[in-house]
Design a protein around this motif. Structure first.
Motif: not given
Length: 309
Positions: A122, A125-126, A130, A132
């Motif tokens: 994931k 997503e960072w 950004n 989450p």
């Protein structure tokens, strides 16, 4: 303004979970707004309206708690800010249905800190600025309760990548949190379950809520008739699309023949050979060793199958 309603420092996990039933926390709010990848609004409603405490600490939750101090200290080291623990459950005085259990306060500035551990898969997503969606809502929720002007979030990703970033207070989002929280809490107080949605999380919640059928038959209201028609049309469209997909695959296979790969610009197609799978012949084992077979039978959880014709 807020008040401290519970000190978790010397409390049990069960006692803490019971206090959480008194309102909506940051992770609850992400689910209420449909932005949690783990829970649905129905999950939150079931938790708040039940008298039992059943939440089990999963492996990710366990390691998140274990590594919280590591993440907090690394944030302090890299940012230069000093952080301190806050073991209290906080309750908004103006909106008492909003609760907060914050990870850290940041000394000297009007901000708090949320500590996270994340799966390496994931990591995207960072990227950049950004965060989450569920965590963004969680931090805005904490600002709604505490009145702070910003919240920092720090995350250890995949065990070897560390990121931290500031989330500014967003009054529009906070207003949405307050309004959605008020509406949802009315459902809790009135014991009225939220309407189902189209998420996998909702599907899982409904499976948990209605585990066994009673064998009875009921008549559907008229408005469900259109749902059935829509469902059957979608089912037919999926079947047609699957047929088209299979036709394209067969054309590709015929073109590749014995070749393993083909390319077209930036696209590529592969039809690889795989090793033969070894499978266990359970039927033959049961016939040959019936008594031994009984010792290895594992009964799964009850389930129900939906069918619309």
């Amino acid at each position: 303004m807020y008040k401290k309603i519970f000190d978790s420092k010397n409390a049990t996990r069960e006692e803490w979970l019971k206090v959480r039933k008194l309102g909506l926390g940051g992770s609850d709010m992400a689910a209420v707004l449909g932005l949690s990848p783990w829970r649905s609004p129905i999950d939150v409603w079931l938790d708040k309206t039940s008298d039992t405490v059943e939440e089990k600490e999963s492996e990710p939750m366990y390691w998140g708690n274990v590594l919280e101090e590591v993440v907090a200290q690394e944030f302090a080291k890299r940012s230069g800010y000093k952080v301190r623990n806050n073991n209290f459950t906080l309750q908004s005085e103006e909106y008492p249905y909003l609760l907060a259990n914050i990870d850290r306060e940041i000394v000297g500035i009007d901000a708090g800190l949320e500590c996270k551990t994340a799966n390496a898969f994931k990591a995207n997503e960072w990227d950049g600025d950004n965060v989450p969606d569920a965590y963004y809502i969680q931090c805005q929720h904490y600002m709604a309760v505490t009145g702070k002007s910003s919240w920092w979030i720090a995350a250890l990703i995949g065990g070897n990548t560390f990121v931290y970033k500031e989330i500014k207070r967003n009054e529009e989002v906070i207003a949405a949190i307050i309004d959605a929280g008020a509406a949802f809490w009315e459902l809790v107080k009135n014991k009225t379950m939220p309407a189902p949605d189209d998420t996998k999380q909702c599907e899982n919640a409904l499976k948990k809520l209605y585990q066994k059928s009673n064998g009875q038959s009921v008549e559907l209201p008229a408005n469900y008739g259109n749902m059935i028609i829509d469902y059957l049309e979608i089912k037919n469209q999926l079947s047609e699309l699957e047929t088209k997909k299979r036709g394209i695959e067969n054309m590709m296979k015929d073109f590749l023949k014995d070749n393993e790969k083909a390319t077209y610009g930036e696209h590529f197609v592969s039809w690889k050979s795989t090793k033969a799978r070894e499978t266990f012949d359970a039927k033959a084992f049961k016939n040959d060793y019936p008594e031994l077979h009984k010792q290895y039978i594992k009964v799964g959880e009850p389930s129900r199958r939906m069918d619309i014709k």
